[in-house]
Motif scaffolding. Structure first.
Motif, PDB file in Angstrom:
ATOM      1  N   THR A 174       0.803  -1.216   0.000  1.00 45.76           N
ATOM      2  CA  THR A 174       0.000   0.000   0.000  1.00 45.76           C
ATOM      3  C   THR A 174       0.840   1.272   0.000  1.00 45.76           C
ATOM      4  O   THR A 174       0.320   2.359  -0.285  1.00 45.76           O
ATOM      5  CB  THR A 174      -0.912   0.045   1.238  1.00 45.76           C
ATOM      6  N   HIS A 175       2.128   1.139   0.353  1.00 46.51           N
ATOM      7  CA  HIS A 175       3.007   2.304   0.543  1.00 46.51           C
ATOM      8  C   HIS A 175       2.500   3.197   1.678  1.00 46.51           C
ATOM      9  O   HIS A 175       2.813   4.390   1.735  1.00 46.51           O
ATOM     10  CB  HIS A 175       3.149   3.121  -0.748  1.00 46.51           C
ATOM     11  N   ALA A 269      -4.686   7.806   4.588  1.00 45.43           N
ATOM     12  CA  ALA A 269      -4.333   6.558   3.902  1.00 45.43           C
ATOM     13  C   ALA A 269      -3.659   5.633   4.904  1.00 45.43           C
ATOM     14  O   ALA A 269      -2.740   6.047   5.621  1.00 45.43           O
ATOM     15  CB  ALA A 269      -3.413   6.832   2.723  1.00 45.43           C
ATOM     16  N   ILE A 270      -4.109   4.394   4.963  1.00 51.90           N
ATOM     17  CA  ILE A 270      -3.565   3.446   5.937  1.00 51.90           C
ATOM     18  C   ILE A 270      -3.112   2.166   5.236  1.00 51.90           C
ATOM     19  O   ILE A 270      -3.469   1.907   4.081  1.00 51.90           O
ATOM     20  CB  ILE A 270      -4.595   3.098   7.029  1.00 51.90           C
ATOM     21  N   ALA A 271      -2.334   1.380   5.960  1.00 52.32           N
ATOM     22  CA  ALA A 271      -1.840   0.116   5.396  1.00 52.32           C
ATOM     23  C   ALA A 271      -2.859  -1.007   5.524  1.00 52.32           C
ATOM     24  O   ALA A 271      -2.949  -1.855   4.633  1.00 52.32           O
ATOM     25  CB  ALA A 271      -0.536  -0.288   6.086  1.00 52.32           C
ATOM     26  N   VAL A 299     -11.830   0.218   5.481  1.00 51.43           N
ATOM     27  CA  VAL A 299     -10.373   0.196   5.391  1.00 51.43           C
ATOM     28  C   VAL A 299      -9.917   0.251   3.939  1.00 51.43           C
ATOM     29  O   VAL A 299      -8.966   0.978   3.596  1.00 51.43           O
ATOM     30  CB  VAL A 299      -9.828  -1.069   6.092  1.00 51.43           C
ATOM     31  N   ARG A 300     -10.590  -0.497   3.086  1.00 51.01           N
ATOM     32  CA  ARG A 300     -10.218  -0.484   1.660  1.00 51.01           C
ATOM     33  C   ARG A 300     -10.459   0.884   1.033  1.00 51.01           C
ATOM     34  O   ARG A 300      -9.723   1.298   0.128  1.00 51.01           O
ATOM     35  CB  ARG A 300     -10.977  -1.589   0.932  1.00 51.01           C
ATOM     36  N   GLU A 301     -11.463   1.597   1.516  1.00 50.36           N
ATOM     37  CA  GLU A 301     -11.708   2.954   1.019  1.00 50.36           C
ATOM     38  C   GLU A 301     -10.571   3.887   1.396  1.00 50.36           C
ATOM     39  O   GLU A 301     -10.371   4.920   0.752  1.00 50.36           O
ATOM     40  CB  GLU A 301     -13.028   3.475   1.578  1.00 50.36           C
ATOM     41  N   ARG A 302      -9.819   3.543   2.432  1.00 50.88           N
ATOM     42  CA  ARG A 302      -8.658   4.329   2.865  1.00 50.88           C
ATOM     43  C   ARG A 302      -7.354   3.810   2.267  1.00 50.88           C
ATOM     44  O   ARG A 302      -6.274   4.203   2.680  1.00 50.88           O
ATOM     45  CB  ARG A 302      -8.539   4.301   4.392  1.00 50.88           C
ATOM     46  N   GLY A 303      -7.451   2.890   1.309  1.00 47.05           N
ATOM     47  CA  GLY A 303      -6.252   2.368   0.649  1.00 47.05           C
ATOM     48  C   GLY A 303      -5.602   1.209   1.358  1.00 47.05           C
ATOM     49  O   GLY A 303      -4.532   0.748   0.948  1.00 47.05           O
ATOM     50  N   GLY A 304      -6.223   0.709   2.440  1.00 46.08           N
ATOM     51  CA  GLY A 304      -5.633  -0.366   3.212  1.00 46.08           C
ATOM     52  C   GLY A 304      -6.121  -1.742   2.798  1.00 46.08           C
ATOM     53  O   GLY A 304      -7.037  -1.885   1.973  1.00 46.08           O
TER      54      GLY A 304
END
Length: 503
Positions: A174-175, A269-271, A299-304
């Motif tokens: 995810t960076h 943005a989270i892992a 969580v997926r909406e936050r990039g995790g």
């Protein structure tokens, strides 16, 4: 919060002439006929090692004091057979804790033992710079049991190591850096995973787990919200529920708390987010039915990524499904597994998608012993035995039976606050009384625990306050064994009443 039925001795405080004497007589007579242990056609070999006192001395002098033992007089175990353990004096115990939820198909299961012995004579170890047949054969068999796109395996040696690697993969892919976990969760004791483990007794006074953020545990028994229809279990809490059909107010409240964590404690943005489908060390805690599905989406909406820790719930233990995450209607991005994967052999795995696995291949990442020939042969034979012996079905049938029998004790005893679980993953939470839900004091918990052991049943402990008995036996346990276990636990609770009445 509603009360189900009055406690067994609800009128014990109403004094009248002769009441104490009569009560004592009733209690003592109930203990006179001890539960009869089911038969076992296995006889252990003769114990031939050091005397008990020398073993105890060596342990105190030469083993780390952090390695605690159970019971006032620690057990010195000598041999195991399926659901049974034998001590150095030949005494037999019904194992309801399975080496901390690790012995999945039974102690020294003949097929697993034979496979290990055969491989011992062929090849113990070569590392993964070479190919050997067992690793390819095993990962093909294992990934066939998981849904798409979870098809890439990295084999490790323990659950802590697997969760450590899952954290690393999530951050690489995810960076992003920050990870969310539940309070009360246990995901390992390595310096990295201690950030995810949120039980105070495992914490040390050193920096660990930077970038890990805890969120409120959606515990429908002990938490602020919960009702009588929240969890995926045949036994619900005794708390009242005012929800309309298809609505869970407790779930909505806990999701709002999760959103609050996302809004206040971590970057935009989270892992990722890691969760056990049912919390293990914390005492078989179950969440509202829709919670994990909604949380993973947030969580997926936050990039995790969503990580499912199947170290205790996997391999058919929950009965209705092979994997605990399936009971929540989700497909994680990363799954970790250990314990029951090898029936006691030290092995574990991380399974993920091709895309996430590729992020680890950008540089070298090496594991000397992960996926060695011995581990893969043992793991493969465990999968065979689960299927051939019908152990997932047995977990569902015997686990459901045992859960319902334990639930009857909640109706009889004021100190049994909650009975919960799914399959052969059961928690019995003990309280001072059902109104307060305050944990039963540690001394009283220990006395009940010791009584069970003295009557031939080994049971686990868990919970933030060590207030929950954990019932997670080898999956080969029978209904006859379940009856014996419940009878013993009932007798231990009666002895507790006798001690309380005598004060």
């Amino acid at each position: 919060m509603a009360r189900a039925l009055g406690p067994l001795w609800a009128g014990a405080r109403r004094r009248h002439p002769g009441s104490d004497t009569l009560r004592q007589q009733k209690l003592k007579s109930s203990f006179s006929m001890q539960a009869k242990m089911p038969p076992c056609d296995f006889s252990p070999g003769k114990y031939e090692s050091y005397p008990y006192e020398r073993m105890l001395k060596i342990r105190k002098q030469n083993l780390s004091p952090s390695l605690v033992t159970y019971y006032k007089k620690p057990l010195l175990l000598h041999q195991g057979h399926m659901q049974w353990l034998f001590d150095y004096e030949g005494r037999r115990y019904l194992d309801l804790f399975a080496g901390i939820v690790t012995v999945s198909v039974g102690h020294c299961h003949p097929k697993v033992t034979a496979a290990a012995q055969k491989q011992l004579g062929r090849l113990w170890h070569t590392t993964n710079i070479y190919m050997h047949p067992s690793i390819q054969e095993y990962v093909e068999k294992l990934t066939a049991l998981l849904p798409d796109p979870l098809k890439v395996v990295y084999l490790t040696n323990s659950g802590s190591e697997a969760n450590d690697l899952a954290m690393f993969m999530a951050r690489l892919y995810t960076h992003n850096f920050d990870l969310i976990c539940f309070r009360g969760g246990y995901h390992g004791a390595s310096p990295y995973t201690l950030g995810l483990t949120s039980i105070g007794s495992y914490k040390h006074g050193v920096a660990n787990g930077f970038g890990c953020q805890t969120t409120m545990l959606p515990d429908v028994f002990r938490g602020p919200w919960g009702g009588s229809h929240c969890r995926d279990s045949l036994v619900q809490t005794i708390r009242k529920c005012s929800c309309s059909q298809g609505c869970c107010e407790a779930n909505d409240q806990y999701i709002e708390q999760f959103k609050d964590t996302l809004s206040t404690c971590v970057p935009k943005a989270i892992a990722g987010f890691i969760a056990e489908p049912i919390q293990g060390v914390n005492g078989a805690v179950q969440y509202p039915k829709r919670f994990l599905k909604e949380a993973f989406q947030l969580v997926r909406e936050r990039g995790g990524v969503g990580i499912a820790d199947e170290v205790q719930t996997g391999f058919g233990r929950t009965g209705s499904h092979f994997w605990g995450f399936q009971t929540h209607g989700i497909v994680p991005d990363i799954v970790t597994m250990a314990k029951g994967i090898g029936n006691g052999f030290p092995m574990a795995a991380v399974i993920t998608t091709t895309e996430i696995a590729n992020s680890l291949a950008q540089n070298l990442h090496f594991n000397t012993f992960g996926g060695n020939p011995m581990a893969c042969v043992v793991g493969s034979s465990v999968l065979d035995v689960i299927a051939e012996d019908g152990l997932q079905k047995n977990s569902e049938e015997v686990g459901t039976y045992m859960l319902l029998e334990f639930a009857k004790l909640r109706e009889k005893f004021e100190i049994v606050g909650d009975v919960r679980g799914k399959g052969l993953m059961i928690g019995i939470e003990m309280v001072k009384n059902k109104d307060s839900r305050q944990p039963l004091p540690a001394e009283e918990m220990s006395q009940i625990w010791e009584d069970c052991k003295d009557m031939g049943v080994l049971i686990g402990r868990g919970g933030i306050y060590s207030q929950t008995f954990r019932v997670k036996p080898p999956m080969c346990i029978t209904k006859q064994d379940a009856d014996f276990a419940v009878e013993v636990f009932h007798a231990a609770l009666m002895r507790h009443l006798e001690r309380t009445a005598a004060k």
